[in-house]
Design a protein around this motif. Structure first.
Motif, PDB file in Angstrom:
ATOM      1  N   LYS A 192       0.836  -1.196   0.000  1.00 22.80           N
ATOM      2  CA  LYS A 192       0.000   0.000   0.000  1.00 22.80           C
ATOM      3  C   LYS A 192       0.876   1.252   0.000  1.00 22.80           C
ATOM      4  CE  LYS A 192      -3.606   2.366   2.655  1.00 22.80           C
ATOM      5  NZ  LYS A 192      -2.906   3.641   2.730  1.00 22.80           N
ATOM      6  N   SER A 193       0.611   2.158  -0.948  1.00 25.97           N
ATOM      7  CA  SER A 193       1.465   3.331  -1.111  1.00 25.97           C
ATOM      8  C   SER A 193       0.657   4.505  -1.635  1.00 25.97           C
ATOM      9  CB  SER A 193       2.614   3.027  -2.082  1.00 25.97           C
ATOM     10  OG  SER A 193       3.240   4.209  -2.533  1.00 25.97           O
ATOM     11  N   ASP A 248      -2.410  -5.069  -0.019  1.00 29.75           N
ATOM     12  CA  ASP A 248      -3.123  -4.637   1.175  1.00 29.75           C
ATOM     13  C   ASP A 248      -4.589  -5.041   1.010  1.00 29.75           C
ATOM     14  OD1 ASP A 248      -3.386  -2.625   3.613  1.00 29.75           O
ATOM     15  OD2 ASP A 248      -4.965  -2.113   2.175  1.00 29.75           O
ATOM     16  N   LEU A 249      -5.217  -5.542   2.067  1.00 32.97           N
ATOM     17  CA  LEU A 249      -6.575  -6.057   1.948  1.00 32.97           C
ATOM     18  C   LEU A 249      -7.536  -4.996   1.416  1.00 32.97           C
ATOM     19  CD1 LEU A 249      -8.749  -8.178   2.314  1.00 32.97           C
ATOM     20  CD2 LEU A 249      -8.852  -7.595   4.755  1.00 32.97           C
ATOM     21  N   ALA A 250      -7.498  -3.804   2.000  1.00 32.08           N
ATOM     22  CA  ALA A 250      -8.418  -2.757   1.551  1.00 32.08           C
ATOM     23  C   ALA A 250      -8.114  -2.324   0.116  1.00 32.08           C
ATOM     24  CB  ALA A 250      -8.346  -1.560   2.495  1.00 32.08           C
ATOM     25  N   GLU A 251      -6.817  -2.225  -0.216  1.00 32.97           N
ATOM     26  CA  GLU A 251      -6.455  -1.859  -1.579  1.00 32.97           C
ATOM     27  C   GLU A 251      -6.863  -2.960  -2.564  1.00 32.97           C
ATOM     28  OE1 GLU A 251      -5.480   0.845  -2.748  1.00 32.97           O
ATOM     29  OE2 GLU A 251      -4.545   1.996  -1.142  1.00 32.97           O
ATOM     30  N   GLY A 292       2.839  -6.425   3.501  1.00 35.40           N
ATOM     31  CA  GLY A 292       3.962  -5.569   3.138  1.00 35.40           C
ATOM     32  C   GLY A 292       5.289  -6.270   3.315  1.00 35.40           C
ATOM     33  N   ARG A 293       5.431  -6.998   4.406  1.00 35.67           N
ATOM     34  CA  ARG A 293       6.687  -7.711   4.642  1.00 35.67           C
ATOM     35  C   ARG A 293       6.929  -8.778   3.579  1.00 35.67           C
ATOM     36  NH1 ARG A 293       8.154  -9.012  10.668  1.00 35.67           N
ATOM     37  NH2 ARG A 293       8.311  -6.730  10.529  1.00 35.67           N
TER      38      ARG A 293
END
Length: 478
Positions: free
Chosen positions: A118-119, A142-145, A237-238
């Motif tokens: 997410k960025s 990212d889940l929301a993205e 992200g990791r």
């Protein structure tokens, strides 16, 4: 949804028009009200646990201000440290240059797909759309993205991009769209959070294991060691930061902090202000490259895209302190009712209303309307962990828009000039008051004309008294 090179969503109306449509959506209002109230109540409890919150807030403000005053020096120090650690630094003056750099780096690997952390910076420059046009698929992890991407939607919140969606809507998106993007949703998927999360986990796992290129942003960059920092809650992200062979990070120049000691302050204030957690579940840090672990190639793209223009504004530059916690969105009465899409930018809410017009300018109708997307109640300033005085910047930007003579402001300036002359001539003012009182039965309830109508669109004009106050005073002052 496509975007212009400046980041404005194509076809997006100015804030008043977009907000009017959003306020009429009862489901959207219910989703926003539930989510924002829940987040801000949890945040208030988390912040109350710290006796020194006010001192941490002041320290964060001072660190950011000191850094911005010597930003050029800290960025050069960062470049030296990243290069010494095996990374490569690229400088991008604007969105177009950043997109060209990233596209070239991906093509050099021979890959046609990437996984993304997410960025906000990559959303700002429209990187996903640019990569797609170049034949490169970018998968949000990212889940929301992921929800936003699968639904062909746009983010509406800095921290929770799919805040405008409820669980039933998310279930339907997963059922209908996951299969066309990779692993389909399980049969009989319900709208329970555990099942939705598991469906996303299975869908993304194959992408993590297959991808050879990862793209990220960064929450912070530590100049003294060249270390980048990403904080998150899910662990996706990791996976993106460690599994691919090549990592490309696109980061705004304002995200630099001079030392590790400075970072310590923000690692306390950011999680409590954003997710109401005492610390982030995942805090990932990397410095250059290593032969034994992580990506073998690391590229840092330092993004300007209007930031140095904002830095030159002594009042407006405080927007560059922002650490993207989204606390201001969750307390804003305007955002709660209008939602993030009404702002026409990837930066919604109060911070978007002051940041976007500085990054993009106020030439377009959308951007010129943003400084007015506020009641100036000040709740955003009270919760900001780096003490950005958003109301002050909003008023400052309103002055700029008015001075540029945007839509409606030419008439406004002419009216103010005429009023100034009348107020400087008492006899003319008295005559005007008597004429106005004598003709009050003929006065309209609202101001005529498209330019002036906005002053009284939602309220009637006040009724004038039967006689001016100065005449009443002469009769009754004894």
């Amino acid at each position: 949804m496509s975007e212009t090179s400046g980041g404005t969503f194509v076809g997006m109306p100015a804030f008043p028009e977009a907000a009017r449509a959003a306020v009429g959506d009862a489901t959207l209002r219910a989703n926003l009200r539930h989510a924002t109230h829940t987040i801000r109540d949890k945040r208030a409890r988390a912040v109350a646990e710290l006796d020194d919150w006010a001192e941490l807030r002041r320290a964060g403000k001072e660190i950011k201000d000191r850094t911005l005053r010597r930003l050029d020096e800290h960025l050069l120090r960062l470049e030296e440290a990243v290069t010494a650690a095996g990374g490569t630094v690229h400088w991008a003056a604007d969105a177009a240059e950043a997109n060209r750099i990233v596209t070239g780096l991906v093509r050099a690997t021979g890959e046609t797909e990437v996984v993304k952390v997410k960025s906000m910076a990559t959303q700002e420059i429209g990187l996903n759309e640019h990569l797609e046009a170049e034949g490169i698929a970018a998968y949000e992890t990212d889940l929301a993205e992921l929800i936003v991407q699968l639904g062909d939607d746009r983010p509406s919140h800095i921290l929770v991009p799919a805040i405008h969606r409820n669980r039933g809507e998310i279930r339907d998106i997963f059922r209908e769209k996951m299969g066309s993007w990779g692993r389909p949703a399980p049969e009989g998927l319900s709208d329970t959070p555990a099942e939705l999360a598991e469906a996303a986990r299975l869908h993304l796992r194959e992408k993590f294991l297959r991808a050879r290129v990862g793209i990220s942003g960064a929450n912070f960059m530590v100049a003294e060691t060249g270390t980048l920092v990403v904080v998150e809650s899910e662990g996706n992200g990791r996976m993106c930061l460690t599994l691919p062979e090549t990592l490309i990070s696109v980061v705004g120049v304002e995200k630099v902090v001079p030392t590790w000691r400075d970072l310590e302050v923000f690692l306390q204030t950011l999680p409590r202000s954003s997710t109401a957690e005492r610390m982030n579940p995942y805090t990932s840090m990397w410095t250059g490259t290593s032969d034994d672990d992580g990506p073998s190639a690391f590229h840092l793209v330092l993004l300007d895209n209007g930031r140095t223009d904002a830095l030159a504004d002594e009042v407006g530059r405080q927007a560059l302190r922002c650490i993207r916690c989204s606390a201001c969105l969750n307390v804003c009465p305007v955002y709660e009712r209008a939602g993030g899409h009404a702002y026409g930018s990837v930066y919604p809410g109060p911070i978007g209303a002051i940041l976007t017009p500085q990054l993009r300018g106020t030439v377009s109708e959308v951007d010129a309307s943003l400084p007015y997307a506020s009641s100036l109640c000040g709740a955003c300033y009270e919760v900001c962990p780096v003490a950005i005085d958003i109301p002050e910047v909003l008023v400052h930007l309103r002055e700029r828009v008015a001075a540029e003579g945007g839509k409606g402001h030419r008439l406004e300036r002419a009216a103010i000039k005429a009023s100034s002359w009348v107020l400087d001539h008492p006899n003319a003012l008295a005559a005007g008051e008597r004429i106005a009182s004598a003709t009050r039965a003929l006065h309209p309830k609202r101001l005529p004309g498209p330019g002036a109508r906005q002053w009284s669109e939602h309220r009637n004009l006040p009724e004038l008294p039967a006689e001016p106050f100065r005449d009443w005073w002469k009769k009754n002052r004894r």
